[in-house]
Write a protein that holds these residues in place. Structure first.
Motif, PDB file in Angstrom:
ATOM      1  N   GLU A   1      76.923  25.489  -3.440  1.00  0.00           N
ATOM      2  CA  GLU A   1      76.715  26.345  -2.516  1.00  0.00           C
ATOM      3  C   GLU A   1      75.747  27.401  -2.971  1.00  0.00           C
ATOM      4  N   VAL A   2      75.898  27.495  -4.556  1.00  0.00           N
ATOM      5  CA  VAL A   2      75.090  28.443  -5.295  1.00  0.00           C
ATOM      6  C   VAL A   2      73.584  28.194  -4.971  1.00  0.00           C
ATOM      7  N   VAL A   3      73.582  26.657  -5.218  1.00  0.00           N
ATOM      8  CA  VAL A   3      72.103  26.057  -5.114  1.00  0.00           C
ATOM      9  C   VAL A   3      71.359  26.539  -3.746  1.00  0.00           C
ATOM     10  N   ILE A   4      72.365  26.118  -2.814  1.00  0.00           N
ATOM     11  CA  ILE A   4      71.761  26.226  -1.301  1.00  0.00           C
ATOM     12  C   ILE A   4      71.348  27.740  -1.018  1.00  0.00           C
TER      13      ILE A   4
ATOM     14  N   LYS B   1      67.876  28.812   0.265  1.00  0.00           N
ATOM     15  CA  LYS B   1      67.906  29.731   1.269  1.00  0.00           C
ATOM     16  C   LYS B   1      66.915  30.927   1.398  1.00  0.00           C
ATOM     17  N   SER B   2      67.164  31.625   0.172  1.00  0.00           N
ATOM     18  CA  SER B   2      66.484  33.009  -0.214  1.00  0.00           C
ATOM     19  C   SER B   2      65.094  32.855  -0.371  1.00  0.00           C
ATOM     20  N   ASP B   3      64.492  31.541  -0.879  1.00  0.00           N
ATOM     21  CA  ASP B   3      63.243  31.157  -1.323  1.00  0.00           C
ATOM     22  C   ASP B   3      62.343  30.994  -0.139  1.00  0.00           C
ATOM     23  N   ALA B   4      61.558  32.057   0.228  1.00  0.00           N
ATOM     24  CA  ALA B   4      60.507  32.156   1.499  1.00  0.00           C
ATOM     25  C   ALA B   4      59.262  31.404   1.113  1.00  0.00           C
TER      26      ALA B   4
END
Length: 300
Positions: A92-95, A99-102
């Motif tokens: 979950e931390v990796v996901i 997700k936050s990397d645009a």
């Protein structure tokens, strides 16, 4: 050189310059078109990768919900999910980081998609294993429930048999009717759970008492488990009653002096000195001439 010759040479030179200029312009235009096409293809590739990334993120969200539901069920079935829960928390931390990397760089997006696909495979594996474990736990719990139900039925049957055996062998020449046993806790609330039981209320009727047995009598309250073992008491009363079949040695929890009449309703109130375990119990009332009445009850 004549003027006409000069004009012709000038025209040729201008023509050659124009042709060279056109050629150079075409080359630059062609390079520009190739560059634009490359940029357009790159943008299309980036958009395609972003769509794949978003799709994977959505699939992982759905898998996360499936896992949460299965985990809740597993906990209710008393399963062991500590290891898988730790793995899921790490993923979950990796996901969340992905997700936050645009980023819109192709290499970065391809790396993220590869990682998300790997996590998806791990999720699907854990969920499949957890689903199978839950199925096995449900079957095992169902089996245990059925066995427990059968055991409870046997225990209740034993208590009923004990109650009937006491009646047959120890009954006095008159007996109690409308026998009732109530289990209460504080505030006089009726309960059925062992951990809540604090007091027993026993009531019964004595009707058509023979004249030979009327007058002062001592009654005894005897409470046993389904095997006939008396429940714990700080001051047990050892007594012998003389039933029609012969003397019976008893260990009573309580006694009461009464004056018997032809008809009356009597009761005992017994506060439990120790909490009773779940199971079946038999309550019996004796006088010096034998058993007056008995009844079994069950605590969950």
């Amino acid at each position: 050189m004549s003027t006409t010759g000069n004009s012709r040479i000038y025209a040729i030179i201008v023509t050659l310059l124009l042709l060279a200029s056109a050629a150079i312009g075409w080359v630059f235009w062609n390079k520009n078109q190739e560059y634009r096409n490359s940029l357009r293809q790159q943008e299309m590739r980036i958009d395609s990768l972003i769509q794949v990334k978003l799709q994977l993120e959505q699939e992982l969200d759905n898998l996360s919900q499936d896992y949460s539901a299965l985990r809740t069920e597993n906990e209710s079935l008393q399963g062991q999910i500590a290891q898988s829960a730790t793995i899921i928390e790490q993923k979950e931390v990796v996901i969340k980081q992905i997700k936050s990397d645009a980023s819109r760089e192709i290499k970065a997006l391809e790396t993220q998609i590869e990682e998300l696909r790997k996590i998806r495979t791990e999720y699907e594996t854990i969920i499949a294993l957890l689903r199978e474990e839950n199925r096995q736990l449900r079957e095992e719990n169902q089996r245990l429930t059925e066995e427990n139900t059968q055991l409870q039925e046997r225990v209740e049957d034993m208590a009923k048999q004990l109650e009937e055996q006491i009646r047959k062998t120890q009954s006095a020449q008159f007996r109690a009717t409308s026998f009732r046993v109530e289990v209460v806790r504080r505030a006089d609330k009726l309960v059925a759970r062992a951990r809540q039981a604090r007091e027993l209320l026993i009531s019964f009727d004595l009707v058509d008492v023979p004249s030979a047995f009327q007058g002062p009598q001592k009654l005894y309250l005897v409470i046993t488990d389904d095997r006939g073992k008396p429940i714990p008491s700080a001051n047990p009363i050892q007594v012998t009653v003389y039933a029609p079949t012969g003397p019976v040695e008893l260990q009573a929890q309580q006694s009461k002096q009464v004056v018997l009449e032809t008809t009356q309703r009597l009761s005992f109130s017994y506060r439990l000195e120790e909490r009773l375990k779940a199971g079946s119990y038999v309550v019996a009332i004796y006088c010096d001439k034998g058993l007056l009445g008995a009844s079994s009850f069950r605590l969950r």
